[in-house]
Design an enzyme around this catalytic site. Structure first.
Site, mmCIF file in Angstrom:
data_model
loop_
_atom_site.group_PDB
_atom_site.id
_atom_site.type_symbol
_atom_site.label_atom_id
_atom_site.label_comp_id
_atom_site.label_asym_id
_atom_site.label_seq_id
_atom_site.Cartn_x
_atom_site.Cartn_y
_atom_site.Cartn_z
ATOM 1 N N ASP A 175 0.521 -1.093 -0.095
ATOM 2 C CA ASP A 175 -0.002 -0.219 0.221
ATOM 3 C C ASP A 175 1.087 1.214 -0.203
ATOM 4 O OD1 ASP A 175 -2.426 1.551 0.266
ATOM 5 O OD2 ASP A 175 -2.311 0.961 2.800
ATOM 6 N N ILE A 176 1.625 1.654 -0.593
ATOM 7 C CA ILE A 176 2.807 2.274 -0.888
ATOM 8 C C ILE A 176 2.534 3.512 -1.907
ATOM 9 C CG2 ILE A 176 4.980 3.244 -1.950
ATOM 10 C CD1 ILE A 176 6.371 0.979 -1.880
#
Length: 284
Positions: A175-176
């Site tokens: 979930d960058i």
């Protein structure tokens, strides 16, 4: 309130000045002071968080502070984390532009790759990337059975091919985005990993989808093409891989929103996928 927060924390950690920062469906985030006066963060997991987020701590421990905040201590449902800073990559983007923010990301991402090259053992609880894509495959199958040749159907086939041909399989953040990258005394660090296992091109390709509120960037073909070229030049890998993973991630996000019946967000996600598809077609 502060007294109640303090009583909920392990006494032997000698924390002080607790302040509730935010609360989510999996945890509450409490800002604290360590015994030496330095700022730190406690992530206090609820039952859902204990089931789904402990592997995020394993991701941070795997990197051991290299490109990530450190896990300082853990007890029961409490994670004591290094304070990464208050400045986000989104703040930097708003002040210095998207290209500058993208270059910061590529530098940080290369630091994360160094852990993989060190051949450290990997925790067994990371979620395989194929499992992460289950909602997209489910939506595509539903459309296929209904006789609809939707973008979900087309992109699910691409995702299936990508997942069958993954490279350098390793722990992924999952979930960058610009608000999960902070600047502090140790420079730029990532926080709040979801802890997947798969091809690192997927992690990098999340950046096409972000920042979430910047529709002007996410649906700008020039921006997509420029970012893809930067990835190719810096990471030494065909830009098509990043574009296809980016399109797949956008459709995956759209399938999640479709499940939630949030049609507005579904359509915003599909607009990102459509933009990336246009860039792929123009480069063919």
């Amino acid at each position: 309130m502060a007294d109640n927060l303090l009583q909920s924390l392990p006494a032997e950690w000698y924390l002080s000045e607790p302040e509730l920062f935010t609360e989510t469906h999996t945890s509450r985030i409490i800002m604290v002071r360590l015994e030496n006066g330095e700022q730190a963060v406690v992530k206090q997991l609820n039952a859902t968080g204990m089931e789904n987020e402990l592997r995020g701590a394993h991701y941070l421990e795997w990197h051991d502070g290299h490109g990530c905040v450190r896990v300082l201590k853990q007890q029961d449902n409490n994670l004591l984390l290094e304070y990464g800073g208050s400045r986000t990559l989104l703040d930097h983007l708003n002040e210095h532009g998207d290209s500058s923010a993208t270059l910061i990301f590529t530098d940080l991402f290369q630091r994360l790759q160094e852990t993989f090259r060190s051949q450290k053992p990997v925790s067994p609880d990371f979620v395989p990337l194929r499992k992460q894509f289950s909602s997209l495959f489910k939506k595509a199958e539903k459309d296929r059975k209904a006789g609809e040749r939707s973008i979900f159907v087309d992109v699910a086939a691409i995702a299936d091919r990508l997942l069958d041909n993954q490279r350098d399989i390793q722990p992924l953040h999952g979930d960058i985005h610009h608000e999960n990258i902070l600047f502090g005394k140790r420079g730029w660090l990532v926080i709040d990993p979801q802890a997947l296992l798969g091809d690192p091109a997927y992690d990098a390709a999340n950046m096409f989808y972000n920042p979430v509120e910047r529709t002007d960037l996410r649906t700008d073909p020039k921006r997509v093409a420029t970012m893809a070229k930067i990835f190719e030049d810096v990471f030494r890998r065909d830009r098509k891989d990043y574009l296809e993973f980016g399109m797949a991630h956008a459709c995956l996000s759209a399938s999640w929103h479709d499940e939630d019946k949030n049609h507005e967000e579904r359509d915003r996600s599909l607009a990102v996928a459509t933009t990336i598809r246009e860039v792929l077609a123009s480069a063919a």
